[in-house]
Design an enzyme around this catalytic site. Structure first.
Site, PDB file in Angstrom:
ATOM      1  N   GLU A 171       0.851  -1.204   0.000  1.00  0.00           N
ATOM      2  CA  GLU A 171       0.000   0.000   0.000  1.00  0.00           C
ATOM      3  C   GLU A 171       0.879   1.242   0.000  1.00  0.00           C
ATOM      4  O   GLU A 171       1.808   1.347   0.800  1.00  0.00           O
ATOM      5  CB  GLU A 171      -0.904  -0.015   1.232  1.00  0.00           C
ATOM      6  CG  GLU A 171      -1.605   1.286   1.564  1.00  0.00           C
ATOM      7  CD  GLU A 171      -2.503   1.794   0.447  1.00  0.00           C
ATOM      8  OE1 GLU A 171      -2.453   3.006   0.162  1.00  0.00           O
ATOM      9  OE2 GLU A 171      -3.241   0.977  -0.141  1.00  0.00           O
ATOM     10  N   GLN A 172       0.583   2.192  -0.911  1.00  0.00           N
ATOM     11  CA  GLN A 172       1.439   3.374  -1.003  1.00  0.00           C
ATOM     12  C   GLN A 172       1.255   4.345   0.158  1.00  0.00           C
ATOM     13  O   GLN A 172       2.185   5.069   0.512  1.00  0.00           O
ATOM     14  CB  GLN A 172       1.199   4.101  -2.317  1.00  0.00           C
ATOM     15  CG  GLN A 172      -0.153   4.750  -2.474  1.00  0.00           C
ATOM     16  CD  GLN A 172      -0.252   5.525  -3.780  1.00  0.00           C
ATOM     17  OE1 GLN A 172       0.707   5.616  -4.547  1.00  0.00           O
ATOM     18  NE2 GLN A 172      -1.412   6.091  -4.035  1.00  0.00           N
ATOM     19  N   ARG A 183     -17.504   4.126   5.735  1.00  0.00           N
ATOM     20  CA  ARG A 183     -16.495   3.385   4.976  1.00  0.00           C
ATOM     21  C   ARG A 183     -15.335   2.946   5.868  1.00  0.00           C
ATOM     22  O   ARG A 183     -14.783   1.852   5.703  1.00  0.00           O
ATOM     23  CB  ARG A 183     -15.975   4.246   3.822  1.00  0.00           C
ATOM     24  CG  ARG A 183     -15.088   3.498   2.837  1.00  0.00           C
ATOM     25  CD  ARG A 183     -14.570   4.399   1.737  1.00  0.00           C
ATOM     26  NE  ARG A 183     -13.925   3.645   0.688  1.00  0.00           N
ATOM     27  CZ  ARG A 183     -14.530   3.205  -0.413  1.00  0.00           C
ATOM     28  NH1 ARG A 183     -15.808   3.470  -0.599  1.00  0.00           N
ATOM     29  NH2 ARG A 183     -13.870   2.514  -1.328  1.00  0.00           N
ATOM     30  N   TYR A 229     -27.971  10.050   4.573  1.00  0.00           N
ATOM     31  CA  TYR A 229     -28.402   8.912   5.405  1.00  0.00           C
ATOM     32  C   TYR A 229     -27.565   8.816   6.679  1.00  0.00           C
ATOM     33  O   TYR A 229     -26.491   9.407   6.802  1.00  0.00           O
ATOM     34  CB  TYR A 229     -28.361   7.595   4.626  1.00  0.00           C
ATOM     35  CG  TYR A 229     -27.049   7.191   3.977  1.00  0.00           C
ATOM     36  CD1 TYR A 229     -26.009   6.612   4.702  1.00  0.00           C
ATOM     37  CD2 TYR A 229     -26.878   7.327   2.596  1.00  0.00           C
ATOM     38  CE1 TYR A 229     -24.843   6.197   4.083  1.00  0.00           C
ATOM     39  CE2 TYR A 229     -25.718   6.918   1.960  1.00  0.00           C
ATOM     40  CZ  TYR A 229     -24.704   6.342   2.715  1.00  0.00           C
ATOM     41  OH  TYR A 229     -23.539   5.936   2.098  1.00  0.00           O
ATOM     42  N   ASP A 259     -11.856  -0.810  -8.794  1.00  0.00           N
ATOM     43  CA  ASP A 259     -11.765   0.436  -9.551  1.00  0.00           C
ATOM     44  C   ASP A 259     -10.611   0.449 -10.540  1.00  0.00           C
ATOM     45  O   ASP A 259     -10.608   1.241 -11.485  1.00  0.00           O
ATOM     46  CB  ASP A 259     -11.609   1.627  -8.599  1.00  0.00           C
ATOM     47  CG  ASP A 259     -12.916   2.021  -7.940  1.00  0.00           C
ATOM     48  OD1 ASP A 259     -13.966   1.471  -8.320  1.00  0.00           O
ATOM     49  OD2 ASP A 259     -12.888   2.885  -7.041  1.00  0.00           O
TER      50      ASP A 259
END
Length: 406
Positions: free
Chosen positions: A61-62, A135, A240, A319
């Site tokens: 992971e960067q 998230r 929401y 993605d």
């Protein structure tokens, strides 16, 4: 000043990875899998494949640290069914808000144009709940599901080279590693995709998303609806709750701003500009914007469906291969589905079978994600409504896999 202990740790990691490079695996050794990117899709895949005995998985992971950026996320039944398979459904139910319905309202009058039933009805119909959550809570749950020590932070990929002994990876900090399988889960600006297929800038939609989470205590009144999408002529806002206590509110917009192109999770947005953009909306919307203390802003990018996702022992996920507009709330869900299908395709595969396994994954997933990409791009209520059964009813653990070869 960089500490001696940090330099020593980095040197030790470099030495370990170089030692791995110089030791070709035996035929019986498990696949060495490298995942580029520790987002939702990359972690989901890692959690799945690491459950297999003897699995060798490393995530690069960067980012140097994980941050709980103020973002909500929807987990529809198709995604929850996948996460159930790795034991996370209980955690999701504890952390998430499950509304009985999500309303679609006219921006100014508040007239309900579609009441999308959720809650027990959706769970009974599709075999899993539809959940709204932060998230960061989903990311943390996935992070807890991967083995300790398998994530290397601060590693930005610079090079890939396929050789007889595997794929050699080179990172910006001087570290090198080798793997039998490389999965590019590194997002819309994927380095892995560029290395495989050349540079191709994603298309800016001309729209931006303002989004944030904040304490519900800042509201004078509770939200009019637990979940609602307010449709304007050329813009919308989704609002929401993100937990069962209803004490944290999330909103995200789709707002025309053709001159803004910065794609960042943490770019600050101007609240006054946002309020002006939604000045004609219903008082319930304006009350939420007035209560908001700060907001983030990022450009919405899109990309046409790709014809291919893999080359030899390297494949893309999430993605990196099918970035989507957020209008169907399926970006993370489709990455999680990818992870399940990919893990199934790689199950018990030896080095000679890696390329065929990745081709089976690509051919299994590409038609579904391409369709969802195209429909999400439309942001059309009727088109979205027509797709719900096909989207929610899918089970990535049991969906047929395309067979390659004999």
């Amino acid at each position: 000043m960089v500490s001696f202990s940090f330099l020593f740790a980095l040197r030790l990691e470099y030495r370990t990875l170089v030692d791995e490079l110089e030791m070709p695996p035996s035929k019986e050794a498990p696949l060495r899998i490298a995942v580029i990117g520790a987002g939702i899709g990359g972690l989901a895949f890692t959690a799945m494949v690491s459950r297999e005995p003897g699995a060798q998985v490393r995530v690069f992971e960067q980012a140097k640290a994980f941050a709980r950026v103020g973002a909500g996320i929807q987990q529809s039944p198709n995604s929850v069914k996948v996460l159930r398979g790795i034991g996370l459904e209980g955690t999701l139910r504890q952390k998430a808000f499950r509304p009985d319905a999500s309303l679609n309202r006219q921006f100014d009058t508040g007239e309900t144009t579609w009441e999308r039933r959720l809650g027990a009805e959706v769970e009974a119909l599709y075999g899993a709940p539809h959940l709204y959550m932060h998230r960061g809570d989903l990311h943390a749950a996935l992070l807890d599901s991967v083995p300790d020590g398998c994530i290397a932070l601060g590693h930005k990929l610079e090079g890939l080279e396929v050789g007889a002994s595997g794929v050699k990876l080179r990172f910006d900090n001087g570290v090198e590693a080798i793997a039998d399988v490389v999965i590019g889960a590194d997002g819309v600006h994927s380095v892995v995709r560029e290395k495989l297929f050349g540079p191709e800038a994603p298309r800016f939609t001309g729209r931006v998303a303002y989004r944030t989470t904040f304490s519900a205590e800042r509201l004078d009144e509770p939200l009019l609806d637990g979940s609602c999408k307010w449709w304007g002529p050329d813009r919308h806002i989704v609002i929401y709750y993100v937990n069962p206590r209803r004490d944290e509110v999330y909103f995200v917009t789709s707002t025309p701003e053709p001159d803004f192109t910065q794609e960042s999770w943490s770019q600050e947005g101007d609240l006054e500009t946002l309020k002006v953009a939604y000045a004609e909306f219903h008082p319930a919307v304006k009350a939420v914007l007035e209560a908001c203390p700060r907001v983030h802003k990022w450009a919405l990018f899109d990309r046409d469906p790709m014809a291919r996702w893999h080359e030899g022992p390297i494949a893309l996920l999430g993605d990196a291969c099918h970035p989507m507009t957020p209008y169907m709330a399926q970006g993370a869900a489709q990455a999680i589905e990818d992870a399940a299908v990919l893990s199934r395709c790689l199950l018990k595969v030896d080095r000679a079978g890696v390329s065929d396994a990745l081709l089976a994954y690509e051919r299994t997933r590409l038609p579904r994600t391409s369709r969802i990409q195209r429909i999400s791009r439309l942001n059309d209520m009727a088109a979205i409504k027509a797709e719900i059964a096909a989207v929610y009813g899918y089970d990535a653990w049991t969906a047929p896999l395309v067979k390659i070869g004999s």
